[in-house]
Design a protein around this motif. Structure first.
Motif, PDB file in Angstrom:
ATOM      1  N   LEU A   1     -57.727 -96.612 -26.312  1.00 49.97           N
ATOM      2  CA  LEU A   1     -57.771 -96.153 -27.699  1.00 49.97           C
ATOM      3  C   LEU A   1     -58.954 -96.848 -28.361  1.00 49.97           C
ATOM      4  CD1 LEU A   1     -56.617 -94.680 -30.169  1.00 49.97           C
ATOM      5  CD2 LEU A   1     -55.120 -96.667 -30.526  1.00 49.97           C
ATOM      6  N   VAL A   2     -59.935 -96.077 -28.824  1.00 45.56           N
ATOM      7  CA  VAL A   2     -61.161 -96.632 -29.402  1.00 45.56           C
ATOM      8  C   VAL A   2     -60.859 -97.216 -30.778  1.00 45.56           C
ATOM      9  CG1 VAL A   2     -63.524 -96.123 -30.140  1.00 45.56           C
ATOM     10  CG2 VAL A   2     -62.550 -94.940 -28.151  1.00 45.56           C
ATOM     11  N   GLU A   3     -61.302 -98.474 -30.989  1.00 46.79           N
ATOM     12  CA  GLU A   3     -61.135 -99.128 -32.285  1.00 46.79           C
ATOM     13  C   GLU A   3     -62.408 -99.085 -33.106  1.00 46.79           C
ATOM     14  OE1 GLU A   3     -59.810-103.063 -31.122  1.00 46.79           O
ATOM     15  OE2 GLU A   3     -57.717-102.439 -31.299  1.00 46.79           O
ATOM     16  N   GLY A   4     -63.570 -99.155 -32.458  1.00 47.23           N
ATOM     17  CA  GLY A   4     -64.841 -99.144 -33.174  1.00 47.23           C
ATOM     18  C   GLY A   4     -65.894 -99.916 -32.415  1.00 47.23           C
ATOM     19  N   LEU A   5     -66.929-100.326 -33.139  1.00 49.14           N
ATOM     20  CA  LEU A   5     -68.006-101.087 -32.514  1.00 49.14           C
ATOM     21  C   LEU A   5     -67.508-102.445 -32.058  1.00 49.14           C
ATOM     22  CD1 LEU A   5     -71.068-100.403 -34.863  1.00 49.14           C
ATOM     23  CD2 LEU A   5     -70.803 -99.686 -32.479  1.00 49.14           C
ATOM     24  N   SER A   6     -68.089-102.909 -30.963  1.00 52.31           N
ATOM     25  CA  SER A   6     -67.808-104.253 -30.482  1.00 52.31           C
ATOM     26  C   SER A   6     -68.373-105.261 -31.469  1.00 52.31           C
ATOM     27  CB  SER A   6     -68.470-104.453 -29.110  1.00 52.31           C
ATOM     28  OG  SER A   6     -68.456-105.810 -28.748  1.00 52.31           O
ATOM     29  N   LYS A   7     -67.666-106.371 -31.650  1.00 52.17           N
ATOM     30  CA  LYS A   7     -68.146-107.408 -32.577  1.00 52.17           C
ATOM     31  C   LYS A   7     -69.373-108.126 -32.049  1.00 52.17           C
ATOM     32  CE  LYS A   7     -63.623-108.305 -34.577  1.00 52.17           C
ATOM     33  NZ  LYS A   7     -62.527-109.250 -34.746  1.00 52.17           N
ATOM     34  N   ARG A   8     -69.602-108.059 -30.746  1.00 50.48           N
ATOM     35  CA  ARG A   8     -70.699-108.819 -30.146  1.00 50.48           C
ATOM     36  C   ARG A   8     -71.911-107.979 -29.785  1.00 50.48           C
ATOM     37  NH1 ARG A   8     -68.074-113.683 -26.687  1.00 50.48           N
ATOM     38  NH2 ARG A   8     -66.529-114.236 -28.240  1.00 50.48           N
ATOM     39  N   SER A   9     -71.791-106.658 -29.869  1.00 48.01           N
ATOM     40  CA  SER A   9     -72.916-105.811 -29.489  1.00 48.01           C
ATOM     41  C   SER A   9     -72.865-104.493 -30.253  1.00 48.01           C
ATOM     42  CB  SER A   9     -72.883-105.534 -27.987  1.00 48.01           C
ATOM     43  OG  SER A   9     -73.811-104.531 -27.656  1.00 48.01           O
ATOM     44  N   ALA A  10     -73.964-104.154 -30.882  1.00 43.61           N
ATOM     45  CA  ALA A  10     -74.049-102.896 -31.630  1.00 43.61           C
ATOM     46  C   ALA A  10     -74.169-101.694 -30.698  1.00 43.61           C
ATOM     47  CB  ALA A  10     -75.237-102.941 -32.581  1.00 43.61           C
ATOM     48  N   THR A  11     -74.393-101.933 -29.398  1.00 42.72           N
ATOM     49  CA  THR A  11     -74.528-100.833 -28.443  1.00 42.72           C
ATOM     50  C   THR A  11     -73.241-100.596 -27.640  1.00 42.72           C
ATOM     51  OG1 THR A  11     -75.425-102.275 -26.728  1.00 42.72           O
ATOM     52  CG2 THR A  11     -77.010-101.219 -28.227  1.00 42.72           C
ATOM     53  N   ASP A  12     -72.212-101.374 -27.928  1.00 44.65           N
ATOM     54  CA  ASP A  12     -70.938-101.235 -27.219  1.00 44.65           C
ATOM     55  C   ASP A  12     -69.822-100.870 -28.184  1.00 44.65           C
ATOM     56  OD1 ASP A  12     -71.947-101.917 -24.695  1.00 44.65           O
ATOM     57  OD2 ASP A  12     -71.532-104.050 -24.980  1.00 44.65           O
ATOM     58  N   LEU A  13     -68.826-100.191 -27.641  1.00 41.96           N
ATOM     59  CA  LEU A  13     -67.597 -99.898 -28.374  1.00 41.96           C
ATOM     60  C   LEU A  13     -66.476-100.780 -27.832  1.00 41.96           C
ATOM     61  CD1 LEU A  13     -67.716 -95.988 -28.544  1.00 41.96           C
ATOM     62  CD2 LEU A  13     -68.202 -97.624 -30.380  1.00 41.96           C
TER      63      LEU A  13
END
Length: 196
Positions: free
Chosen positions: A120-132
Motif C-alpha cells: 500500500l503506497v504511502e508517499g515519497l520516501s523520507k530519505r529519497s525524492a526518487t523513491d516511494l
C-alpha cells in the motif's frame, strides 16, 4: 523476578513461543510478528533480561518496539512497585535488546528477498525524492523507485503510483526495519494475487 502479574499481563515467553510462533508459522510461513519490549522493568533481574534476549533470538520478530522502563503516574507499577533498576542498567539492557532485535529481524526479513509483495503506497520516501514508500501486509516499510509501471486494470496504460494505490513490488534486499525492491505494476487488493 519480574512476573506477568507485576506487569499486568497474562502470558509469558513460553506461551508466546508455543502460540504466537509455533501455531502462526505453522498456518502461514509469511506471517509477520511484532511485540513491545521494556528493558529494566521493576524487579527485572539479569536472568530475566537474558531470557528476553533469548526470546528475541528464538522468535525473530519482524517488528519490535523497544524501550527502557520509566515510571508513568497512571500505571499499576507506579502505585505498587519500586523502580529499582538503575538507569545505566536499563540503558545497557535496552542497547543489548536493540542489537539482538536488529540482527534477528534482518534474518527474518531476508526471507522476503526474491518474493513479490503487495504494498500500500504511502508517499515519497523520507530519505529519497526518487523513491516511494509503502507498507506490506505485515506492516513492514517497503521502499521502491518512483517509476512508471503498468496498470493491470488498464492494459497498455503506464502510470506512476500515488498514495493509496496498491502496487506489487519484487523485494531485492532487506534490513531489520525496511524492505527494498522494484515495482512491477499497479493493482487492486482484489486483483493482486492474479496479476504480474
Amino acid at each position: 523476578m519480574v512476573t506477568e502479574e507485576m506487569q499486568g499481563v497474562t502470558y509469558n515467553g513460553t506461551i508466546v513461543l508455543e502460540l504466537q510462533v509455533g501455531k502462526l508459522v505453522e498456518i502461514s510461513s509469511s506471517v509477520s510478528l511484532s511485540s513491545d519490549f521494556i528493558a529494566g522493568f521493576c524487579g527485572e533481574t539479569e536472568e530475566d533480561h537474558v531470557q528476553t534476549v533469548s526470546l528475541l533470538r528464538e522468535v525473530q520478530y519482524n517488528m519490535g518496539f523497544l524501550f527502557a522502563y520509566s515510571m508513568r503516574q497512571k500505571t499499576r507499577a507506579y502505585h505498587r512497585l519500586k523502580d529499582d533498576v538503575p538507569e545505566e542498567v536499563k540503558l545497557r539492557r535496552l542497547e543489548e535488546l536493540i542489537t539482538v532485535f536488529r540482527e534477528e529481524a534482518t534474518k527474518a526479513n531476508q526471507i522476503s528477498v526474491g518474493c513479490t509483495q503487495l504494498v500500500l503506497v504511502e508517499g515519497l520516501s523520507k530519505r529519497s525524492a526518487t523513491d516511494l514508500c509503502g507498507r506490506n501486509d505485515g506492516n513492514l516499510k517497503v521502499i521502491f523507485p518512483d517509476a512508471e509501471m503498468e496498470d493491470v486494470n488498464n492494459p497498455g496504460l503506464r502510470v506512476r503510483a500515488q498514495p493509496g494505490d496498491y502496487v506489487l513490488v519484487k523485494i531485492t534486499s532487506a534490513s531489520s526495519q525496511t524492505l527494498r525492491g522494484h515495482v512491477l505494476c499497479r493493482t487492486t487488493l482484489k486483483d493482486s494475487s492474479e496479476n504480474c
